[in-house]
Design an enzyme around this catalytic site. Structure first.
Site, PDB file in Angstrom:
ATOM      1  N   LYS A 170     -85.534  52.319  81.355  1.00 39.70           N
ATOM      2  CA  LYS A 170     -86.545  51.957  80.600  1.00 39.70           C
ATOM      3  C   LYS A 170     -86.830  50.314  81.319  1.00 39.70           C
ATOM      4  O   LYS A 170     -87.327  50.090  81.156  1.00 39.70           O
ATOM      5  CB  LYS A 170     -85.327  51.968  78.853  1.00 39.70           C
ATOM      6  N   ASN A 171     -85.930  49.500  81.360  1.00 38.91           N
ATOM      7  CA  ASN A 171     -86.189  48.365  81.947  1.00 38.91           C
ATOM      8  C   ASN A 171     -86.848  47.850  83.515  1.00 38.91           C
ATOM      9  O   ASN A 171     -87.272  46.697  83.058  1.00 38.91           O
ATOM     10  CB  ASN A 171     -85.092  47.189  81.515  1.00 38.91           C
ATOM     11  N   CYS A 186     -83.992  37.574  68.274  1.00 42.76           N
ATOM     12  CA  CYS A 186     -83.161  38.458  69.029  1.00 42.76           C
ATOM     13  C   CYS A 186     -82.139  38.703  67.699  1.00 42.76           C
ATOM     14  O   CYS A 186     -81.193  37.398  68.200  1.00 42.76           O
ATOM     15  CB  CYS A 186     -82.512  38.870  70.156  1.00 42.76           C
ATOM     16  N   ARG A 206     -82.914  34.295  72.846  1.00 40.77           N
ATOM     17  CA  ARG A 206     -83.537  34.246  74.225  1.00 40.77           C
ATOM     18  C   ARG A 206     -85.023  33.821  74.015  1.00 40.77           C
ATOM     19  O   ARG A 206     -86.287  34.357  72.992  1.00 40.77           O
ATOM     20  CB  ARG A 206     -84.061  36.070  73.656  1.00 40.77           C
ATOM     21  N   ASP A 255     -75.428  44.723  79.611  1.00 36.64           N
ATOM     22  CA  ASP A 255     -76.282  46.009  78.755  1.00 36.64           C
ATOM     23  C   ASP A 255     -75.390  46.890  78.726  1.00 36.64           C
ATOM     24  O   ASP A 255     -74.918  48.206  78.363  1.00 36.64           O
ATOM     25  CB  ASP A 255     -77.327  46.314  80.138  1.00 36.64           C
ATOM     26  N   ARG A 311     -84.272  53.856  70.381  1.00 37.22           N
ATOM     27  CA  ARG A 311     -85.722  52.557  71.894  1.00 37.22           C
ATOM     28  C   ARG A 311     -85.372  52.247  73.017  1.00 37.22           C
ATOM     29  O   ARG A 311     -85.757  52.563  73.588  1.00 37.22           O
ATOM     30  CB  ARG A 311     -85.010  50.920  71.321  1.00 37.22           C
TER      31      ARG A 311
END
Ligand code: UD1
Length: 436
Positions: free
Chosen positions: A22-23, A124, A129, A320, A412
């Site tokens: 995803k990233n 967030c 952020r 993460d 997500r």
């Protein structure tokens, strides 16, 4: 609202195919703005963040065609960004607020069209952020930037960004990606120093080079970009998702079992595999038909040893995977000190883990976990993407039934987490709406 119901206490056994990252996909989609295209991206995970990013591009005037994979877990998107300057070039709050990575359209829009209007992402759950590093660096390339009614209003007098020699004050994945994309079409040779070195940035460099960009220093902290007049079409397959891979490794370590991951880059998850190895799991790399595989084994009844973790930019331990690794440490004998150095508020999963029976204490940016604790199923609430995955892992370990609520966070970033876990023997199913 969907929830996941898990009957825990079973080991995991079998194979899991890791999806596209995803990233890595998010900045690659933004890079589609840099040429007429088509820029065709395969291996995009079918998750809501990717759908949002493609909608941001469509809102800017791009034509996007989507082709789902046969299993529905991935898609191929062809992006054509033609004559967007006729439109407003605006990324609206409604989309940006659901996904900060929308700020990644700013660099490409300024580079190609000399103007952009992008909503500020706002707060967030895991911390403040800010985007100051992105904006300061773009200003140094000649962009005039104002914040007006919550929007970054930016334009480039003369229409073309100027090259610069820039050192980022702090290592930032997003700022590195935004400025890298901006520099590809700038006038002159840009040097970016103190860049993030995450594999996702390497994937973006790879894509940009296929589009015709001139970039040196891939996988290093210094990127040298010689601006070109135009970029062209290309086809690119997104790298495997190291965070998804790491999540399944943590699940197998915490619940026990014997799991083989297909389509994984072992080097990208080295910080985690070294940790799990030191905890007592057996990790084996081997070459499969579709590329490298990673096998993790932890026999039933085999005790884990607690180990300390400190998050930091790649190649160190990723923030993460901090939450998922914490779930593992609840099952390890001894004290584990977990230091979070990237985000200031990234321990929200800790309170939910405590409700399941974990023994831990938070002190500022440090969590102290005392294990091993027996976990008992209950209803828990997901608070952010990776925290949700942690609660699923804890649910796989816990005796009885665990219900993970608010799994839109999970959707997500994980494609088919429930079906992939079912495939290795987990008793997990999704319940749509209503109460369970
Ligand atoms: C990316 C990842 C996210 C991951 C994070 C760190 C994507 C889409 N998201 O987020 O999953 O957790 O990297 O590996 O790839 N900062 C500033 N000013 C800025 C930008 C960042 O102070 O302008 C700070 C942040 O608050 C944070 C640190 O820098 O403390 C690192 O953030 P950054 O690397 O920018 O994270 P993202 O790119 O947002």
């Amino acid at each position: 609202m969907d929830r996941l119901v898990i009957e825990g206490g079973l080991g995991l056994s079998g194979r899991i195919r890791v999806g596209g990252a995803k990233n890595a996909a998010l900045p690659c989609i933004a890079a589609g703005l840099l040429s007429d295209g088509p820029v065709t991206l395969s291996g995009l995970p079918a998750v809501s963040d990717i759908r949002t990013m493609l909608k941001v591009l469509e809102g800017l005037g791009c034509a996007v065609t989507r082709t789902p994979s046969p299993d529905g877990l991935e898609l191929t998107a062809a992006i054509r960004a033609v004559e967007l300057e006729k439109g407003e070039l605006r990324a609206p709050y409604d989309l940006v607020k659901t996904m900060r990575a929308s700020i990644l359209v700013l660099g490409p829009l300024l580079a190609r069209y000399g103007k952009a209007s992008v909503s500020l992402p706002g707060g967030c759950a895991i911390g403040a952020r800010p985007v100051n590093l992105h904006l300061e660096a773009l200003q140094r390339m000649g962009a005039e930037i104002q914040i007006d009614k919550g929007y970054v209003e930016a334009r480039v007098p003369g229409g073309r960004l100027k090259a610069m020699d820039h050192t980022f004050d702090k290592v930032s994945v997003g700022a590195t990606e935004n400025l890298l994309m901006a520099a590809t079409l700038a006038d002159g040779v840009t040097t970016l120093r103190n860049c993030a070195m995450e594999p996702e940035i390497g994937d973006l460099v790879d894509l940009l080079q296929k589009m015709g960009a001139k970039i040196e220093g891939i996988h290093t902290a210094t990127l040298v970009i010689t601006g070109v007049a135009t970029l062209g079409p290309c086809e690119h397959t997104i790298i495997p998702d190291r965070i998804e891979a790491g999540t399944y490794l943590c699940a197998a370590a915490a619940a026990g079992g014997d799991v083989v991951l297909d389509r994984v880059v072992p080097e990208h998850v080295r910080a985690l595999t070294e940790l799990l190895d030191r905890c007592g799991c057996t990790l084996t790399e081997r070459m499969g038909q579709d590329g490298p595989q990673l096998r993790i084994q932890r026999e039933k009844g085999q005790k884990l040893r607690a180990r300390d973790i400190t998050t930091a930019p790649y190649p160190a331990f990723p923030t993460d995977l901090q939450a998922q690794a914490m779930a593992v440490m609840t099952q390890a004998n001894g004290i584990s000190v977990i230091k979070e150095t990237i985000f200031e508020n990234r321990f929200q999963h800790a309170m939910e883990l405590e409700r399941l029976g974990a023994n831990l204490r938070i002190d500022g940016g440090t969590a102290i976990v005392a294990g091993a604790s027996p976990l008992m199923g209950c209803t828990v609430m997901a608070t952010d993407l990776r925290a949700s995955a942690t609660l699923v892992i804890a649910g796989l370990v816990a005796e009885g039934t665990t219900t993970v609520d608010r799994i839109y966070h999970l959707d997500r970033g994980y494609a088919g987490l429930d079906t992939k876990l079912q495939g290795v023997g987990a008793r997990i199913h999704r319940v749509s709406g209503g109460t369970v």
